[in-house]
Design an enzyme around this catalytic site. Structure first.
Site, PDB file in Angstrom:
ATOM      1  N   ASP A  66      19.446  48.961  54.901  1.00 48.10           N
ATOM      2  CA  ASP A  66      18.569  48.595  53.799  1.00 48.10           C
ATOM      3  C   ASP A  66      17.464  47.651  54.264  1.00 48.10           C
ATOM      4  O   ASP A  66      16.351  47.658  53.725  1.00 48.10           O
ATOM      5  CB  ASP A  66      19.374  47.952  52.672  1.00 48.10           C
ATOM      6  N   GLU A 139      14.107  40.177  45.519  1.00 49.79           N
ATOM      7  CA  GLU A 139      14.074  38.967  44.718  1.00 49.79           C
ATOM      8  C   GLU A 139      12.985  38.006  45.185  1.00 49.79           C
ATOM      9  O   GLU A 139      12.551  38.023  46.334  1.00 49.79           O
ATOM     10  CB  GLU A 139      15.418  38.234  44.737  1.00 49.79           C
ATOM     11  N   ASP A 170      19.921  24.209  43.276  1.00 48.06           N
ATOM     12  CA  ASP A 170      19.398  24.542  44.607  1.00 48.06           C
ATOM     13  C   ASP A 170      18.118  25.339  44.488  1.00 48.06           C
ATOM     14  O   ASP A 170      17.238  25.262  45.344  1.00 48.06           O
ATOM     15  CB  ASP A 170      20.425  25.347  45.406  1.00 48.06           C
ATOM     16  N   ASN A 184      21.220  37.843  44.898  1.00 49.43           N
ATOM     17  CA  ASN A 184      21.674  37.565  43.545  1.00 49.43           C
ATOM     18  C   ASN A 184      23.188  37.658  43.421  1.00 49.43           C
ATOM     19  O   ASN A 184      23.823  36.820  42.773  1.00 49.43           O
ATOM     20  CB  ASN A 184      21.011  38.544  42.572  1.00 49.43           C
ATOM     21  N   LEU A 185      23.788  38.654  44.047  1.00 52.22           N
ATOM     22  CA  LEU A 185      25.236  38.834  43.964  1.00 52.22           C
ATOM     23  C   LEU A 185      25.964  37.686  44.643  1.00 52.22           C
ATOM     24  O   LEU A 185      26.992  37.199  44.141  1.00 52.22           O
ATOM     25  CB  LEU A 185      25.629  40.174  44.597  1.00 52.22           C
ATOM     26  N   SER A 186      25.446  37.228  45.783  1.00 50.46           N
ATOM     27  CA  SER A 186      26.089  36.108  46.478  1.00 50.46           C
ATOM     28  C   SER A 186      25.973  34.814  45.674  1.00 50.46           C
ATOM     29  O   SER A 186      26.753  33.880  45.884  1.00 50.46           O
ATOM     30  CB  SER A 186      25.481  35.922  47.866  1.00 50.46           C
ATOM     31  N   ALA A 205      23.470  27.391  41.921  1.00 50.18           N
ATOM     32  CA  ALA A 205      24.259  26.161  42.010  1.00 50.18           C
ATOM     33  C   ALA A 205      23.684  25.068  41.124  1.00 50.18           C
ATOM     34  O   ALA A 205      23.451  23.930  41.553  1.00 50.18           O
ATOM     35  CB  ALA A 205      24.348  25.683  43.467  1.00 50.18           C
TER      36      ALA A 205
END
Length: 275
Positions: A66, A139, A170, A184-186, A205
């Site tokens: 990707d 993103e 953050d 985004n998923l992380s 966060a």
């Protein structure tokens, strides 16, 4: 028709697949070229062209994961891209290497019949004053110069001019459906199916904040940063730009969208590879 082929940098396998695809396209009588880095890997430096020539081609072929697809997209403009998957997941690269030749030749035939099945995926830009970011397929992140205790930004988020959230975090991430499976998923954001027309707003966060929010695809997201240490805006994990604060960064959909050719990826099969 003109076809441009780009292979993952540093991968002998990707370069070999690109070479075989070039030979297959040559056999059809269509024009084809490989990028300069791939040409050098094949010991053919004189045959390569700059990757930005993809924007003047009729079809771009990305051979890799990707990340390679996104690299090609940054240089392809509105040229349709077909991805050959040599990576682990493959949300964007739908074609396995053993079907690469078949898939690329099918797109050439479809082009000749004016019948290419091209899907569009949204991209984002960030703006602050006269500055505009590089378009992002995944993103846009607005963050501090560092993360962790004592770091981050003081911020306020507005969606279409209406306050949504704010405080200390953050950073703030705005993702496309394509990017919902990436950074985004992380950051514990939601998965968004590619057929959904929306953007994810995700506070990273946050000390106090709201849950991640999915807004309309044409929403305007403004992140006002008050921190004295400046704000860093990052597009798809690269092209970081430091801006003086206080500042307002506006994130919205931009054109052209990323245009994807070839068979569609199976979203749920790709999700299984994440576990």
């Amino acid at each position: 028709m003109e076809v441009g082929i780009v292979a993952r940098k540093g991968s002998e396998r990707a370069a070999a697949v690109a070479s075989a695809l070039r030979d297959a396209v040559v056999a059809t009588g269509e024009a084809v070229w490989i990028d300069a880095v791939t040409a050098a890997a094949l010991d053919e430096p004189e045959s390569g062209r700059p990757v930005n020539a993809l924007s003047d081609s009729d079809l771009a072929v990305a051979v890799g994961g990707d990340g390679t697809f996104l690299f090609v997209a940054r240089n392809a403009g509105d040229t349709p891209i077909i991805g050959i998957n040599l990576g682990e997941v493959g949300f964007l690269n739908a074609v396995p290497p053993e079907r690469a030749e078949e898939a690329v030749l099918a797109e050439i035939e479809a082009f000749d019949r004016d019948a290419m099945n091209v899907r569009e995926a949204s991209r984002l830009t960030a703006e602050a004053g006269t500055w505009t970011s590089v378009p992002a397929a995944n993103e846009i992140v607005v963050q501090g110069g560092r993360r962790g205790p004592g770091a981050g930004i003081e911020y306020a988020i507005r969606v279409d001019g209406v306050r949504y959230s704010g405080g200390h975090a953050d950073g703030v991430l705005v993702a496309t459906p394509t990017g919902s499976t990436a950074y985004n998923l992380s950051e514990r954001g939601p998965l968004v199916h590619p057929d959904v027309s929306g953007l994810v707003v995700n506070e990273m966060a946050a000390v106090e904040g709201m849950p991640p929010l999915v807004v309309g695809l044409d929403a305007t997201v403004t992140v006002a940063v008050e921190s004295a240490d400046g704000a860093v805006v990052v597009s798809d994990g690269r092209n970081a730009t430091t801006l003086d604060t206080p500042i307002e960064v506006t994130v919205r959909r931009t054109t052209p969208p990323m245009r994807i050719a070839g068979p569609p990826a199976n979203f749920f099969e790709a999700l299984e590879k994440l576990s």
